[in-house]
Design a protein around this motif. Sequence first.
Motif, mmCIF file in Angstrom:
data_model
loop_
_atom_site.group_PDB
_atom_site.id
_atom_site.type_symbol
_atom_site.label_atom_id
_atom_site.label_comp_id
_atom_site.label_asym_id
_atom_site.label_seq_id
_atom_site.Cartn_x
_atom_site.Cartn_y
_atom_site.Cartn_z
ATOM 1 N N MET A 38 -33.601 2.591 -10.852
ATOM 2 C CA MET A 38 -32.893 3.566 -10.046
ATOM 3 C C MET A 38 -33.464 3.647 -8.628
ATOM 4 O O MET A 38 -32.729 3.531 -7.640
ATOM 5 C CB MET A 38 -32.957 4.939 -10.716
ATOM 6 N N VAL A 39 -34.771 3.815 -8.533
ATOM 7 C CA VAL A 39 -35.407 3.967 -7.218
ATOM 8 C C VAL A 39 -35.273 2.671 -6.405
ATOM 9 O O VAL A 39 -34.998 2.715 -5.197
ATOM 10 C CB VAL A 39 -36.886 4.378 -7.382
ATOM 11 N N GLY A 40 -35.425 1.540 -7.077
ATOM 12 C CA GLY A 40 -35.325 0.256 -6.381
ATOM 13 C C GLY A 40 -33.947 0.052 -5.779
ATOM 14 O O GLY A 40 -33.819 -0.380 -4.623
ATOM 15 N N THR A 41 -32.891 0.370 -6.543
ATOM 16 C CA THR A 41 -31.534 0.170 -6.017
ATOM 17 C C THR A 41 -31.190 1.208 -4.935
ATOM 18 O O THR A 41 -30.535 0.885 -3.951
ATOM 19 C CB THR A 41 -30.490 0.214 -7.161
ATOM 20 N N ILE A 42 -31.662 2.434 -5.121
ATOM 21 C CA ILE A 42 -31.447 3.467 -4.084
ATOM 22 C C ILE A 42 -32.131 3.030 -2.776
ATOM 23 O O ILE A 42 -31.571 3.161 -1.684
ATOM 24 C CB ILE A 42 -31.989 4.841 -4.538
ATOM 25 N N ARG A 120 -21.273 10.083 4.269
ATOM 26 C CA ARG A 120 -20.557 8.875 3.877
ATOM 27 C C ARG A 120 -19.213 8.755 4.622
ATOM 28 O O ARG A 120 -18.766 7.651 4.916
ATOM 29 C CB ARG A 120 -20.317 8.893 2.371
ATOM 30 N N SER A 121 -18.600 9.904 4.927
ATOM 31 C CA SER A 121 -17.288 9.869 5.577
ATOM 32 C C SER A 121 -17.371 9.240 6.973
ATOM 33 O O SER A 121 -16.383 8.713 7.468
ATOM 34 C CB SER A 121 -16.728 11.288 5.673
ATOM 35 N N GLY A 122 -18.538 9.297 7.578
ATOM 36 C CA GLY A 122 -18.683 8.722 8.919
ATOM 37 C C GLY A 122 -19.043 7.250 8.911
ATOM 38 O O GLY A 122 -19.140 6.613 9.966
ATOM 39 N N LEU A 123 -19.267 6.683 7.699
ATOM 40 C CA LEU A 123 -19.655 5.276 7.614
ATOM 41 C C LEU A 123 -18.459 4.382 7.923
ATOM 42 O O LEU A 123 -17.365 4.611 7.424
ATOM 43 C CB LEU A 123 -20.134 4.947 6.193
ATOM 44 N N ARG A 124 -18.706 3.363 8.756
ATOM 45 C CA ARG A 124 -17.654 2.378 8.974
ATOM 46 C C ARG A 124 -18.214 1.021 8.550
ATOM 47 O O ARG A 124 -19.381 0.903 8.198
ATOM 48 C CB ARG A 124 -17.272 2.361 10.462
ATOM 49 N N GLU A 125 -17.358 0.017 8.573
ATOM 50 C CA GLU A 125 -17.795 -1.309 8.129
ATOM 51 C C GLU A 125 -18.986 -1.819 8.959
ATOM 52 O O GLU A 125 -19.803 -2.571 8.486
ATOM 53 C CB GLU A 125 -16.634 -2.303 8.225
ATOM 54 N N ASP A 126 -19.031 -1.415 10.227
ATOM 55 C CA ASP A 126 -20.054 -1.997 11.107
ATOM 56 C C ASP A 126 -20.979 -0.963 11.750
ATOM 57 O O ASP A 126 -21.779 -1.304 12.612
ATOM 58 C CB ASP A 126 -19.368 -2.816 12.206
ATOM 59 N N ALA A 127 -20.860 0.302 11.388
ATOM 60 C CA ALA A 127 -21.690 1.304 12.068
ATOM 61 C C ALA A 127 -22.201 2.358 11.086
ATOM 62 O O ALA A 127 -21.500 2.723 10.144
ATOM 63 C CB ALA A 127 -20.896 1.975 13.177
ATOM 64 N N VAL A 128 -23.426 2.817 11.328
ATOM 65 C CA VAL A 128 -24.032 3.859 10.487
ATOM 66 C C VAL A 128 -24.370 5.048 11.375
ATOM 67 O O VAL A 128 -25.173 4.925 12.305
ATOM 68 C CB VAL A 128 -25.325 3.337 9.817
ATOM 69 N N PRO A 129 -23.715 6.212 11.159
ATOM 70 C CA PRO A 129 -24.012 7.377 12.017
ATOM 71 C C PRO A 129 -25.446 7.876 11.809
ATOM 72 O O PRO A 129 -26.049 7.618 10.755
ATOM 73 C CB PRO A 129 -22.990 8.418 11.562
ATOM 74 N N LEU A 130 -25.934 8.606 12.790
ATOM 75 C CA LEU A 130 -27.313 9.093 12.757
ATOM 76 C C LEU A 130 -27.581 9.939 11.506
ATOM 77 O O LEU A 130 -28.626 9.813 10.875
ATOM 78 C CB LEU A 130 -27.603 9.910 14.019
ATOM 79 N N ARG A 131 -26.610 10.800 11.116
ATOM 80 C CA ARG A 131 -26.856 11.679 9.969
ATOM 81 C C ARG A 131 -27.034 10.876 8.671
ATOM 82 O O ARG A 131 -27.783 11.279 7.796
ATOM 83 C CB ARG A 131 -25.754 12.729 9.832
ATOM 84 N N ALA A 132 -26.360 9.716 8.600
ATOM 85 C CA ALA A 132 -26.529 8.872 7.415
ATOM 86 C C ALA A 132 -27.911 8.232 7.426
ATOM 87 O O ALA A 132 -28.552 8.080 6.371
ATOM 88 C CB ALA A 132 -25.448 7.803 7.369
ATOM 89 N N ARG A 133 -28.393 7.862 8.606
ATOM 90 C CA ARG A 133 -29.728 7.248 8.706
ATOM 91 C C ARG A 133 -30.826 8.273 8.403
ATOM 92 O O ARG A 133 -31.812 7.959 7.747
ATOM 93 C CB ARG A 133 -29.924 6.628 10.098
ATOM 94 N N VAL A 134 -30.608 9.493 8.882
ATOM 95 C CA VAL A 134 -31.585 10.563 8.575
ATOM 96 C C VAL A 134 -31.610 10.808 7.065
ATOM 97 O O VAL A 134 -32.673 10.939 6.443
ATOM 98 C CB VAL A 134 -31.226 11.860 9.347
ATOM 99 N N GLY A 135 -30.409 10.845 6.460
ATOM 100 C CA GLY A 135 -30.319 11.038 5.013
ATOM 101 C C GLY A 135 -31.006 9.920 4.253
ATOM 102 O O GLY A 135 -31.676 10.157 3.241
ATOM 103 N N ALA A 136 -30.863 8.677 4.752
ATOM 104 C CA ALA A 136 -31.494 7.525 4.088
ATOM 105 C C ALA A 136 -33.017 7.631 4.154
ATOM 106 O O ALA A 136 -33.717 7.362 3.162
ATOM 107 C CB ALA A 136 -31.020 6.239 4.743
ATOM 108 N N ALA A 137 -33.537 8.027 5.321
ATOM 109 C CA ALA A 137 -34.993 8.174 5.469
ATOM 110 C C ALA A 137 -35.506 9.288 4.559
ATOM 111 O O ALA A 137 -36.561 9.147 3.905
ATOM 112 C CB ALA A 137 -35.335 8.476 6.929
ATOM 113 N N ALA A 138 -34.743 10.390 4.490
ATOM 114 C CA ALA A 138 -35.139 11.501 3.610
ATOM 115 C C ALA A 138 -35.122 11.055 2.156
ATOM 116 O O ALA A 138 -36.027 11.374 1.376
ATOM 117 C CB ALA A 138 -34.193 12.687 3.813
ATOM 118 N N SER A 139 -34.101 10.275 1.790
ATOM 119 C CA SER A 139 -33.980 9.787 0.422
ATOM 120 C C SER A 139 -35.185 8.924 0.033
ATOM 121 O O SER A 139 -35.780 9.117 -1.033
ATOM 122 C CB SER A 139 -32.673 8.993 0.301
ATOM 123 N N LEU A 140 -35.549 7.985 0.908
ATOM 124 C CA LEU A 140 -36.705 7.114 0.619
ATOM 125 C C LEU A 140 -37.971 7.940 0.406
ATOM 126 O O LEU A 140 -38.752 7.698 -0.530
ATOM 127 C CB LEU A 140 -36.933 6.144 1.782
#
Lengths: 157, 151
Positions: A38-42, A120-140
């Motif tokens: 689970m953690v590895g795939t996340i 997730r709603s702000g994700l596009r095929e080629d761009a990652v919004p700042l809030r998604a990146r902050v969420g990813a860092a928090a998740s890790l």
Amino acid sequence: MPDPFQLLYDTSFATAIRESEVVFPVLESLHVLSLALMVGTIAIVDLRLLGVVLPQTSPLAVERRIVPLTWAGFAVMAVTGSLLFAAEAAKLEHNPAFIAKAILLLLAGLNMLVFQWAARSGLREDAVPLRARVGAAASLTLWAGTVAAGRAIAYFH
Amino acid sequence: MIRHLFEFYAASAPGQAIRNSSWTFAVIEMAHLFALALLGGGLLVAGIGLFGRWLQFPARADGWRGLRAFLAWSLAATAASGVLLVGSNPLKYYFNDAFRVKMLFLAGGLVLAILTDLLAGRHGRIAALAGLATLAAWLAVATAGRLIGLL
């Protein structure tokens, strides 16, 4: 009022798990392996959102393809974790590492929900919004903390 | 020869420092587990991606190629933290059967991972089978690692 943790600990089901020389270690090993899955795939999804891995594949595609593996790991982890908890409930109730793990798990779960509903709603095929990146860092950070707290449980037994 | 290495490690300053501090061992163990989780997740995604069905990367080898650096770094972190963990009691590990089995599967897993890397992108089905064998070897590494504490 009787302590629910003690009541769970005293059930014949929990006692059977606790006293088995085979069942408890097998459950514990499955729990660690499924947590790793689970953690590895996340972590891979988070690192893609941060632009570290799989740069040729869109973040949405990575998330769509990998999340089923994460859920598989979560299902096994939740079942084995619940059984392990039942077996040790009375001891875990006051274990600071277990309490920390439970809080971190809750925060990691909330972070995932926030990601699904908002970022997730702000994700596009080629761009990652700042809030998604902050969420990813928090998740890790939260999942690393969960693994660390889970391992520390044994040190406070 | 190998035993002398373990004895040397036990007598060394790093070995003694790890052995004499209970929290150093605990922190290294947490780091080892997290690094192993990253490695396991990466291998699973990269390995399944080689089959080209379920994960369906644009090209079969894209998953493996895109995760190559991640796999290398998580392997390095797993190996480094693993070597430090052994420092807590090198001779106990030397005589532990599960540890020996783990090292055998580790060597096999490394060879298979390198083989998969060489085959990825050129020989689709053979690379996928090599990826599957790599996954199996690393699952055995993790299982044997878990057994070290139980035997």
